[in-house]
Design an enzyme around this catalytic site. Structure first.
Site, mmCIF file in Angstrom:
data_model
loop_
_atom_site.group_PDB
_atom_site.id
_atom_site.type_symbol
_atom_site.label_atom_id
_atom_site.label_comp_id
_atom_site.label_asym_id
_atom_site.label_seq_id
_atom_site.Cartn_x
_atom_site.Cartn_y
_atom_site.Cartn_z
ATOM 1 N N ASN A 1 12.066 74.783 -42.184
ATOM 2 C CA ASN A 1 10.834 75.541 -41.964
ATOM 3 C C ASN A 1 9.808 75.254 -43.058
ATOM 4 O O ASN A 1 10.127 74.693 -44.091
ATOM 5 C CB ASN A 1 11.151 77.030 -41.899
ATOM 6 C CG ASN A 1 11.906 77.481 -43.113
ATOM 7 O OD1 ASN A 1 12.963 76.951 -43.393
ATOM 8 N ND2 ASN A 1 11.365 78.405 -43.855
ATOM 9 N N ASP B 1 11.097 82.165 -40.904
ATOM 10 C CA ASP B 1 12.129 81.353 -41.534
ATOM 11 C C ASP B 1 13.093 80.767 -40.506
ATOM 12 O O ASP B 1 14.294 80.733 -40.721
ATOM 13 C CB ASP B 1 12.887 82.180 -42.585
ATOM 14 C CG ASP B 1 13.613 81.296 -43.588
ATOM 15 O OD1 ASP B 1 13.473 80.069 -43.495
ATOM 16 O OD2 ASP B 1 14.330 81.840 -44.438
ATOM 17 N N GLU C 1 12.921 76.320 -52.241
ATOM 18 C CA GLU C 1 11.902 76.830 -51.350
ATOM 19 C C GLU C 1 10.573 76.112 -51.457
ATOM 20 O O GLU C 1 9.932 75.802 -50.481
ATOM 21 C CB GLU C 1 11.669 78.298 -51.680
ATOM 22 C CG GLU C 1 12.794 79.180 -51.240
ATOM 23 C CD GLU C 1 12.971 79.141 -49.760
ATOM 24 O OE1 GLU C 1 11.977 78.990 -49.044
ATOM 25 O OE2 GLU C 1 14.100 79.277 -49.298
#
Lengths: 593, 291
Positions: free
Chosen positions: A283, A325, A206
């Site tokens: 994203n 997301d 992430e």
């Protein structure tokens, strides 16, 4: 060009049949020990005797001009053989097989490659990448396919290596680290071959990563160019700086561009006509969009890249300033069509965010965006002049207030997307796109604290749920010239496999319930199905061999969906794991035409 | 995010029942076996985070840190050898507990007898009923430091505008600097891979102000004694949390092992060994609130 190709395909098909007639040992067409060239790969869609690229051609239309198998005889399609991947390593089989020179090459879960005899299903060799046991993949242990070039089979591993194997023996020719798995990078996509280069994206965790695309010499694995996807980062060409991506701090504040996300984990497509590589980007991070004002280029975008230099020629951002997301990695498929009386070079992408985009593929100019799912809560269509979404501001998850969580919103699609990784198909016969989509939504909110690495981090929470009583999955036929859904097939469980379409008026896709299904390409009528014993989340292919038309698909339930619980899990909790290549054929006597 | 289909976020908490929270371990049929097995095997397998200085990090191939030393001390208290193994943090704690404690990694990482550095958090316990979170051994908090350039570290943080502000990407410290005071500091934030590195950057004059956890700050100060890393004495206004307790996790059915580890930690607290263990890394030990 499009007009003649059908004839060319039929000609090639007849030639293959004729050669087989000459002698059982005759090699098929021009396939030989030297193996396919980059030009052969460009021509893949017009050589029905093989499948030598991910997507049946670098444009990845997943369209076969074969008509031997068609809507009127598909009921007679029967299994030829099934080949197990063996061992205790099962889980998700998201791969697309390749077929060349009497061999089916397929990747399996856990970074494995198999070569099977395409006539008997007997295993020729198997390669198991040695993976460090300390890798903790976020989203199952899948692999989506290999590339073939010359004497090599090339694939990516979960510990972020690209490996070239000798296609006859399975022995390693070169093995390159493309990113540091200890920093959270991984790799699952099928490599793309362009002009004797292997073009590949990156995938990773992430935070703290930026997306990038690499081109490597197919013969040595050496890096030729690298192009970061986030503005402010510098690309390279032959080891030298080759210009900045975008403009520093144009759409990012401070140094957030250094860790902005935008991974290119699904790979790309290539259009020989415009000589452009098209890559989708992930994203942005962090999830809380209020902490990163701006469009956050080039996240959630499609990039068009010059294969010679790695320079970005155009971009189109499907979700500016994403807050849900909505990863933008989905494949951009080149196609030609007439819009408002004008013949155009176009490309299409069915995005996580629920919209089907048509762009001018030479310039990236917006043509249209139409909803392909039941509901999009975050935007009400796109502005045709600006090409930007009409955001519904009330449906953006709020920023946390002090120790209180941010405003929760219901968002559709869910972050798993109107369409996830699974590739759609485009028929040159019907002109339609066949989109493996899912109707689901989520409650989403930003948390002031989420524990990670034993400490307090930022986080977002999601609760996914169905939005229709009778289905989550929906295979939809989209007319790219009108934006209308022509037909749909609803499936109880989420669809998670790729699509194939043929000039035989057929569309194939698999279901988590274990079926490979065939539909009438014009009407959506279900014509045939076969239970493979586990969920189908791979991408089917077709080819002609010894005068008969074959279809192959991987069976093996897994991927990201089973990792989720709640209401969605009720649709697949009884599905068992597996790991098999299934091969079908239409027997000569059944072809009857 | 990216990424992939990223399931790592916390999934739906389905079918939650308010099962025994807190330290109480549920008894299960296999409850007596784990301690006996550890003793029979002669080894305690301890999981620590990779790249988590000063708790656990690799120093030229050797694992070092507070948690590493604690793992060794726990093994010693049981009369067995310590096998301390590092693992990469997943996107959230639920995945770590799954990979490291109750299931194991998909690629062969064997489950450990105990995982250190687990937040002692009620919600986390509720979401992970396959593990027991036990024995909180430290109270973590936040600290802010300043360097040569920022001589007054006690000003309202909004006055740090224009200075080089350091934090670890994605942490609460990062969010504080990016989002507080209407976001006026946002363009001044410099992102680092760890909180320790953010604090060390002040010591090497690569940043003027850093916000990190208390243990990261104290360890970096101790490791850079010559550098002017000065700690803010006053409170940090409007921080979303004052801190949290850190404990450890064993499998839910490892009651006997969990009990033994809790006793070991209690003895180390009572006789000062735990505080000394922290002090060796420059960190002042603070008793957990839940202890």
């Amino acid at each position: 060009m499009k007009g003649n190709m059908t004839r060319g395909w039929i000609g090639a098909s007849l030639a293959a049949i004729a050669m087989v007639g000459l002698g059982a040992s005759a090699p098929v067409l021009a396939q030989n020990a030297a193996g396919p060239t980059s030009q052969d790969i460009v021509n893949d869609a017009s050589t029905p005797g093989d499948v030598i690229s991910y997507g049946l051609g670098p444009q990845a239309q997943r369209f076969s001009a074969l008509t031997t198998l068609n809507a009127s005889n598909v009921k007679k399609l029967v299994p030829a053989f099934a080949s197990s991947l063996g061992g205790e390593k099962q889980r998700g089989q998201e791969s697309q097989p390749l077929v060349y020179d009497g061999t089916i090459y397929v990747t399996g879960s856990y970074s494995r490659v198999f070569a099977f005899d395409s006539r008997t299903g007997e295993k020729k060799w198997e390669y198991d990448a040695r993976l460090p046991d300390g890798i903790m993949p976020c989203c199952d242990v899948v692999n989506r396919g290999a590339a073939i070039h010359g004497d090599k089979i090339i694939f990516a591993t979960l510990d972020a290596h690209l490996i070239a194997l000798n296609r006859h023996t399975g022995k390693v020719i070169w093995n390159k680290t493309i990113a540091d798995y200890q920093a959270g990078y991984s790799a699952t996509a099928a490599p793309l071959i362009v002009n004797d280069m292997v073009v590949f994206g990156n995938s990773g965790g992430e935070f703290g990563i930026t997306g990038a695309i690499q081109a490597r010499d197919v013969n040595t694995g050496e890096l030729i160019w690298e192009r970061p996807t986030i503005e402010g980062n510098i690309g390279t060409l032959h080891g030298q700086p080759n210009g900045m991506t975008g403009k520093l701090n144009a759409t990012w504040v401070g140094d957030q561009w250094k860790t902005g996300g935008g991974a290119t984990w699904l790979g790309g497509t290539y259009d020989p006509d415009t000589n452009l590589i098209y890559m989708g980007t992930g994203n942005p991070g962090p999830w809380n969009s209020h902490l990163r004002p701006g469009d956050n280029l080039y996240t959630s975008s499609t990039l068009a890249i010059d294969p010679a230099t790695g320079v970005i020629k155009w971009h189109y951002q499907t979700t500016p300033h994403d807050g849900w997301d909505f990863d933008g990695v989905n494949e951009f498929i080149p196609f030609d069509a007439t819009i408002n009386g004008k013949a155009m070079k176009l490309g299409a992408k069915a995005d996580r965010n629920g919209y089907f985009f048509v762009l001018d593929r030479t310039t990236g100019k917006f043509v249209s965006a139409n909803k392909f799912v039941l509901q999009t809560t975050w935007a009400d269509g796109y502005n045709a002049k600006t090409g930007r979404p009409n955001f519904i501001d009330a449906n953006r998850p709020g920023a946390p207030e002090g120790a209180e969580k941010g405003k929760s919103v219901f968002a559709s699609p869910s972050f798993l997307g109107g369409k996830n990784w699974m590739p759609m198909a485009h028929s040159k016969q019907t002109g339609l796109f066949y989109i493996p989509s899912n109707d689901w939504g989520m409650d989403i909110w930003n948390e002031p604290i989420a524990y990670k690495k034993g400490a307090a981090y930022l986080g977002a929470e999601f609760t996914i749920r169905p939005i229709a009583p009778d289905h989550i999955g929906a295979l939809r036929a989209m007319d790219p010239t009108t934006g209308k859904i022509v037909w749909e097939y609803k499936n109880k469980a989420p669809l998670w496999g790729g699509v194939l379409t043929t000039a035989g008026n057929l569309v194939f896709t698999g279901t988590p319930e274990g079926y490979l299904k065939a539909f009438d390409a014009k009407t959506g009528e279900e014509l045939w199905k076969f239970q493979t014993g586990s969920g189908v989340v791979g991408s089917p292919i077709t080819w002609v061999q010894d005068g008969e038309q074959y279809v192959a698909v991987m069976s093996g339930w897994g991927g990201a969906v089973p990792l989720w619980g709640g209401e969605v899990a009720k649709t697949f909790k009884e599905i068992s794991q597996g790991g098999s290549l299934w091969v079908f054929k239409l027997p000569k006597e059944a072809a009857g035409n | 995010m990216s990424m992939n289909e990223r399931p790592s976020r916390r999934a739906v908490i389905a079918g939650l029942s308010a099962l025994g929270l807190g330290c109480a371990l549920k008894s299960g049929p296999a409850s007596a076996a784990p301690l006996a097995k550890v003793k029979a095997d002669g080894v305690l397998r301890v999981a620590v985070y990779q790249d988590n200085r000063p708790w656990s990090w690799s120093d030229g191939g050797n694992l070092r840190g507070i948690d590493v030393d604690l793992g060794k001390a726990l093994a010693e208290s049981l009369g067995v050898r310590a096998d301390v193994v590092e693992f990469p943090a997943a996107d959230d704690l639920n995945a770590d507990l799954r990979n490291v404690v109750w299931r194991g990694g998909l690629l062969g990482f064997r489950p450990c007898d105990v995982m250190l550095h687990v937040p002692f958090d009620r919600q986390l316990m509720v979401e992970n009923d396959q593990v027991a979170v036990i024995s909180p051994y430290y109270r973590e908090g936040f600290a802010m430091v300043c360097g040569n350039e920022q001589t007054d570290c006690e000003v309202p943080p909004s006055q740090f505008k224009g200075k080089r502000l350091a934090a670890e990407t994605g942490t609460v410290s990062d969010a504080y600097l990016l989002g507080s005071f209407g976001g006026v500091l946002r363009s001044d934030v410099h992102h680092f891979g760890t909180g320790y590195a953010a604090v060390a950057a002040v010591g090497t004059d690569k940043a003027d102000v850093a916000l990190a956890t208390r243990a990261q700050v104290e360890a970096a100060q101790a490791d850079h004694p010559a550098a002017a890393i000065r700690r803010r004495r006053g409170p940090i206004p409007a921080l979303v949390t004052p801190g949290w307790d850190i404990g450890m996790a064993v499998k839910e059915n490892s009651r006997s092992l969990g009990d033994a580890l809790e006793e070991s930690v209690a003895r180390m607290i009572a006789d000062g060994r735990l505080a000394a263990l922290f002090k060796a890394h420059g960190v002042e030990w603070h008793a957990a609130l839940a202890g």
